[in-house]
Design an enzyme around this catalytic site. Sequence first.
Site, PDB file in Angstrom:
ATOM      1  CG  HIS B 136      -1.883   0.970   1.442  1.00  0.00           C
ATOM      2  ND1 HIS B 136      -1.625   2.246   1.877  1.00  0.00           N
ATOM      3  CD2 HIS B 136      -3.225   0.914   1.241  1.00  0.00           C
ATOM      4  CE1 HIS B 136      -2.758   2.931   1.948  1.00  0.00           C
ATOM      5  NE2 HIS B 136      -3.748   2.140   1.556  1.00  0.00           N
ATOM      6  CG  ASP B 213       0.357  -2.614   5.865  1.00  0.00           C
ATOM      7  OD1 ASP B 213      -0.613  -2.816   6.614  1.00  0.00           O
ATOM      8  OD2 ASP B 213       0.280  -1.912   4.833  1.00  0.00           O
ATOM      9  CD  GLN B 216      -7.157  -4.513   3.623  1.00  0.00           C
ATOM     10  OE1 GLN B 216      -8.100  -5.291   3.793  1.00  0.00           O
ATOM     11  NE2 GLN B 216      -7.333  -3.218   3.454  1.00  0.00           N
ATOM     12  CE  LYS B 239      -7.484  -0.493   6.160  1.00  0.00           C
ATOM     13  NZ  LYS B 239      -8.128   0.113   4.996  1.00  0.00           N
ATOM     14  CB  CYS B 377      -3.690   3.504  -1.466  1.00  0.00           C
ATOM     15  SG  CYS B 377      -4.838   4.828  -1.098  1.00  0.00           S
TER      16      CYS B 377
HETATM   17  C1  LIG Z   1      -2.679  -2.807   3.449  1.00  0.00           C
HETATM   18  C2  LIG Z   1      -2.967  -1.452   3.980  1.00  0.00           C
HETATM   19  N1  LIG Z   1      -1.996  -0.751   4.566  1.00  0.00           N
HETATM   20  C3  LIG Z   1      -2.213   0.460   5.081  1.00  0.00           C
HETATM   21  C4  LIG Z   1      -3.456   1.050   5.027  1.00  0.00           C
HETATM   22  C5  LIG Z   1      -3.625   2.415   5.610  1.00  0.00           C
HETATM   23  O1  LIG Z   1      -4.422   2.348   6.734  1.00  0.00           O
HETATM   24  P1  LIG Z   1      -4.903   3.695   7.449  1.00  0.00           P
HETATM   25  O2  LIG Z   1      -5.498   4.528   6.361  1.00  0.00           O
HETATM   26  O3  LIG Z   1      -5.897   3.249   8.442  1.00  0.00           O
HETATM   27  O4  LIG Z   1      -3.693   4.338   8.040  1.00  0.00           O
HETATM   28  C6  LIG Z   1      -4.507   0.352   4.407  1.00  0.00           C
HETATM   29  C7  LIG Z   1      -5.857   0.898   4.273  1.00  0.00           C
HETATM   30  O5  LIG Z   1      -6.162   1.998   3.940  1.00  0.00           O
HETATM   31  C8  LIG Z   1      -4.246  -0.909   3.877  1.00  0.00           C
HETATM   32  O6  LIG Z   1      -5.212  -1.601   3.272  1.00  0.00           O
END
Ligand SMILES: Cc1ncc(COP(=O)(O)O)c(C=O)c1O
Lengths: 159, 419
Positions: B136, B213, B216, B239, B377
Amino acid sequence: MHTNSLYQEVILDHNRKPRNYGKLDHASHHATGHNPLCGDRLDITLQLEDDQINSIAFQGESCAICKASASMMTAAVKGKSRANAETLIHEFRELATGKLDTNQPHHLGRLTVFSGIRDLPTRVKCAILPWHTLHAALNSLDSASTEADDSAPAMPNHS
Amino acid sequence: MTPVNASLKSDVSSSPDWEKIRADFPILQLKIEGKPLAYLDNAASSQMPQQVIDRLVRYQTTQHANINRAVHYLSEVATLEYHNARCKLQQFINAREDREVIFTSGTTDSINLVMHGYGRKFIKAGDEIILTTLEHHSNIVPWQMLANEKGATIRVVPINDKGELDIDEYEKLFNERTKFVGLIHVSNALGTINPIKGMIDFAHRHGVPVLIDGAQAAPHITIDVQALDCDFYTFSAHKLCGPTGIGILYGKAALLEAMQPFKGGGDMITSVTFEKTIYNTIPHKFEAGTPPIAAAIGFGAAVDYLTAIGIEQIAAYELGLLEYATACLNDIPGVRIIGTAAEKTAVISFAIDGIHPHDIGTILNQDGVAVRTGHHCAQPVMQRFNVPATSRASFAFYNKKTEVDALVAGIKTVQKIFL
Ligand SMILES: Cc1ncc(COP(=O)(O)O)c(C=O)c1O
């Protein structure tokens, strides 16, 4: 607002068979527009002579709304003066953001099929992108972005 | 404290009553354009059950004050509940100690914390950071900022046509300059579950720390940070049926202690003079200022809720939805599923020949079907598959087969309009 009243036959037709699609070899003006929300991009090339748009073309990757808007825009501004084109740009932006009173005189003609877009704030930028890009080209700005547009509501770009 | 229980029989041997669980989510009763909402955008953010909403209300109506400061009753209750939330998260990921769990504003914030706290202190010119094509943007951009600042280099693990990491290539990227690995557990764009355990072990054999990370993964896979032996693990509450604005960073205590603070301010200090500040111990060193106390407590309630149902039960149910939806979409001519890894969570990214995802999303919305359209993203993933964007349906345990049917009907409508 029902989506089908947005995806009308005129729009679907211009999406299927875009007019003035491609790139002019000897353009006097050009610009590239970006919609960072969806990664769409659009190139506009045009030939300005004695302040009149003699020819214009567009190409790019985009959704049906953006492509149809670009196609109808090129058809509408071809042969027009720069000033008339700027008037159309202004009126189209007002239409898409719901600020244009369509009962008052305007110059948009069939472009009013896009009036339904005002109810879909996430899609306003798709319809406006070609017009932004044309404005950038006419003013030798090279590039335009929907994110620089303060007339459309800011949309989140997130997953 | 009143326990937060999901609406299910406590008998583990029987499968949960999914209809009853669905009824915990008031928002799912909404109608969109006169049609029942089919919320299939859970990978972006999931919905909140009444139990978590009630917990937030209870905190705000009977327990709120600032924490770690005053000696009065409310401050003590709020401090205790905030601490309890941390302990719930510690248990949820099986961390050794509660001080290894730092509350952040979410995954993005956590990764930036590690970049500033660890990266800026330990990564030097010429060093290499390994990331993967599946990351991401939140696990790309901070490392690029660091690489630019330090003169370090980013190396990228490629993926195959199914959207799976090329592990051989991953292993070949290691050399004596490799100093950090950032790895997504589950791809948000494709649903691919990466074999992180082996990848972590391999990095450790080269003495390289690994950040996972888990944004998900945490909603669908039981996380055991001790078994994984990862150095950092992060995810966001929103999430996981929890509130926005809160997430955690797990870090091994020794690493967290060696790191420099990310933000300066109140609560993160032991003493301050204009000559010198002594930083507080972990986790406080990384929690400057008044935290989102209510959100942290809501996060605790959300993991209680999910734990009561059982992450394994959730995963099994969602896998059923994934298989059903995959079969249905494969049956529609002109629809192509992007991301067909052997191991997947319930995420389906798809393209329809000749139709832009934004047009698909707008028309599906008319049928009450909420999907995500765009680059998710994850532009490197889009570039790998040569598409500017995809449409993505992502399922949660409160979704049902009839919602998959609504998606399928919607796709057929889209195709009819664009015929
Ligand atoms: C795999 C992954 N990493 C990071 C994020 C970023 O999360 P957040 O926007 O809650 O900081 C997301 C979702 O937006 C994501 O799906």
